[in-house]
Design an enzyme around this catalytic site. Sequence first.
Site, mmCIF file in Angstrom:
data_model
loop_
_atom_site.group_PDB
_atom_site.id
_atom_site.type_symbol
_atom_site.label_atom_id
_atom_site.label_comp_id
_atom_site.label_asym_id
_atom_site.label_seq_id
_atom_site.Cartn_x
_atom_site.Cartn_y
_atom_site.Cartn_z
ATOM 1 N N ASN A 102 0.821 -1.204 0.000
ATOM 2 C CA ASN A 102 0.000 0.000 0.000
ATOM 3 C C ASN A 102 0.854 1.253 0.000
ATOM 4 O O ASN A 102 1.958 1.261 0.533
ATOM 5 C CB ASN A 102 -0.931 0.010 1.235
ATOM 6 C CG ASN A 102 -1.863 -1.184 1.244
ATOM 7 O OD1 ASN A 102 -2.085 -1.806 0.210
ATOM 8 N ND2 ASN A 102 -2.382 -1.526 2.406
ATOM 9 N N HIS A 119 5.876 -0.509 -2.695
ATOM 10 C CA HIS A 119 5.403 0.240 -3.871
ATOM 11 C C HIS A 119 5.461 1.742 -3.678
ATOM 12 O O HIS A 119 4.794 2.482 -4.398
ATOM 13 C CB HIS A 119 3.973 -0.192 -4.230
ATOM 14 C CG HIS A 119 3.909 -1.625 -4.673
ATOM 15 N ND1 HIS A 119 2.739 -2.335 -4.709
ATOM 16 C CD2 HIS A 119 4.872 -2.489 -5.060
ATOM 17 C CE1 HIS A 119 2.990 -3.575 -5.129
ATOM 18 N NE2 HIS A 119 4.280 -3.690 -5.340
ATOM 19 N N CYS A 127 10.624 14.353 -9.322
ATOM 20 C CA CYS A 127 10.752 15.217 -10.509
ATOM 21 C C CYS A 127 11.385 14.450 -11.673
ATOM 22 O O CYS A 127 12.439 13.829 -11.520
ATOM 23 C CB CYS A 127 11.623 16.436 -10.162
ATOM 24 S SG CYS A 127 11.856 17.506 -11.597
ATOM 25 N N ASN A 212 -8.626 -12.647 4.547
ATOM 26 C CA ASN A 212 -9.210 -12.105 3.313
ATOM 27 C C ASN A 212 -10.648 -12.613 3.231
ATOM 28 O O ASN A 212 -10.879 -13.803 3.460
ATOM 29 C CB ASN A 212 -8.393 -12.613 2.108
ATOM 30 C CG ASN A 212 -8.674 -11.834 0.847
ATOM 31 O OD1 ASN A 212 -9.818 -11.442 0.592
ATOM 32 N ND2 ASN A 212 -7.632 -11.571 0.066
HETATM 33 N N1 APR Z 1 -10.132 -7.050 4.770
HETATM 34 C C1 APR Z 1 -9.203 -7.839 4.190
HETATM 35 N N2 APR Z 1 -9.113 -8.042 2.848
HETATM 36 C C2 APR Z 1 -10.032 -7.417 2.080
HETATM 37 C C3 APR Z 1 -11.047 -6.579 2.606
HETATM 38 C C4 APR Z 1 -11.078 -6.410 4.015
HETATM 39 N N3 APR Z 1 -12.008 -5.642 4.607
HETATM 40 N N4 APR Z 1 -11.798 -6.107 1.566
HETATM 41 C C5 APR Z 1 -11.266 -6.634 0.438
HETATM 42 N N5 APR Z 1 -10.224 -7.428 0.739
HETATM 43 C C6 APR Z 1 -9.345 -8.177 -0.161
HETATM 44 C C7 APR Z 1 -9.950 -8.544 -1.494
HETATM 45 O O1 APR Z 1 -10.652 -9.775 -1.391
HETATM 46 C C8 APR Z 1 -8.690 -8.688 -2.353
HETATM 47 O O2 APR Z 1 -8.168 -10.013 -2.277
HETATM 48 O O3 APR Z 1 -8.261 -7.330 -0.449
HETATM 49 C C9 APR Z 1 -7.682 -7.743 -1.690
HETATM 50 C C10 APR Z 1 -7.406 -6.505 -2.510
HETATM 51 O O4 APR Z 1 -6.766 -6.925 -3.677
HETATM 52 P P1 APR Z 1 -6.308 -5.834 -4.732
HETATM 53 O O5 APR Z 1 -7.401 -4.834 -4.950
HETATM 54 O O6 APR Z 1 -5.741 -6.583 -5.903
HETATM 55 O O7 APR Z 1 -5.124 -5.032 -4.003
HETATM 56 P P2 APR Z 1 -3.631 -5.521 -3.816
HETATM 57 O O8 APR Z 1 -3.550 -7.000 -3.673
HETATM 58 O O9 APR Z 1 -3.047 -4.693 -2.730
HETATM 59 O O10 APR Z 1 -2.940 -5.084 -5.223
HETATM 60 C C11 APR Z 1 -1.552 -5.281 -5.310
HETATM 61 O O11 APR Z 1 -1.565 -4.124 -7.429
HETATM 62 O O12 APR Z 1 -2.595 -2.343 -8.438
HETATM 63 C C12 APR Z 1 -1.393 -2.795 -7.936
HETATM 64 O O13 APR Z 1 0.378 -1.601 -6.987
HETATM 65 C C13 APR Z 1 -0.971 -1.918 -6.813
HETATM 66 O O14 APR Z 1 -0.177 -2.475 -4.609
HETATM 67 C C14 APR Z 1 -1.159 -2.788 -5.584
HETATM 68 C C15 APR Z 1 -0.958 -4.178 -6.145
#
Ligand code: APR
Length: 238
Positions: A102, A119, A127, A212
């Site tokens: 994040n 990230h 810049c 998750n």
């Molecule tokens: N608590 C825990 N997990 C949750 C919740 C919650 N309240 N709500 C949703 N989730 C889960 C979803 O089920 C999903 O598996 O969080 C996950 C979010 O996944 P993504 O949206 O893909 O986010 P992330 O895994 O952090 O993405 C990784 O991708 O876009 C790039 O650089 C960006 O750091 C990011 C990377």
Amino acid sequence: MRTSIEAARERVRRAKRVAVLTGAGVSAESGIPTFRSNGGYWRQRRFEDLATPQGFARDPKFVWTWYEERRRGIARAEPNAGHRALVELEARAERFTLITQNVDGLHERAGSRNVIRLHGSIWSLRCLGCRREIEEHAELNELPPLCECGGMLRPGVVWFGESLPAGAMERAASAVSEAELLIVVGTSAQVYPAAGLIPMALGAGAAVLEVNPAETEFSDDVTFALRGGAAEILPALL
Ligand code: APR
């Protein structure tokens, strides 16, 4: 794969060397939208097209509009009980490393100390001209923002196809290889190299605990798969 919170709580209680990997889901209950649960679009554009050097070069003002909207949303958000539970866990463990994908800075705002940001940060700007990196939390009125040198500033985050901050993945990998427990919270585990930390922990013989509401491709391999939100489950693990 075990799903009982009691067994998971017992394993957390015993753990001396803990690593945590978080994704956007840990900030969902702070009101910050995740990337993929809403289909991964913003104004009908896939974020894979927005969060790339090519996407930025094509339309820096459009990409900055997306980032500034996220910055304003994050500025209004507060860390949630999940972030705070990880701070408590850090206080209890002998060795603790929090590795996050994040860019929202909520772990640091909650009080987490040993944080590896894979990230980058949405609060830092870099810049394209003089390479200077600045920290800016205030609202950006002029998009794209310009550096004092006149160069264009870009978000200080890692885009698709870009390398991670120097040393970040190495530090994360060594923390995971030494950990006896890896807690994976709120990530769809689809983006590498971050997601590679999960099989790395399993291969090193660590217990892996997934938090998750949805399944991921590692759900069948982890030691504990706890289905639910971070703000509810993480405090229940303490
Ligand atoms: N608590 C825990 N997990 C949750 C919740 C919650 N309240 N709500 C949703 N989730 C889960 C979803 O089920 C999903 O598996 O969080 C996950 C979010 O996944 P993504 O949206 O893909 O986010 P992330 O895994 O952090 O993405 C990784 O991708 O876009 C790039 O650089 C960006 O750091 C990011 C990377």
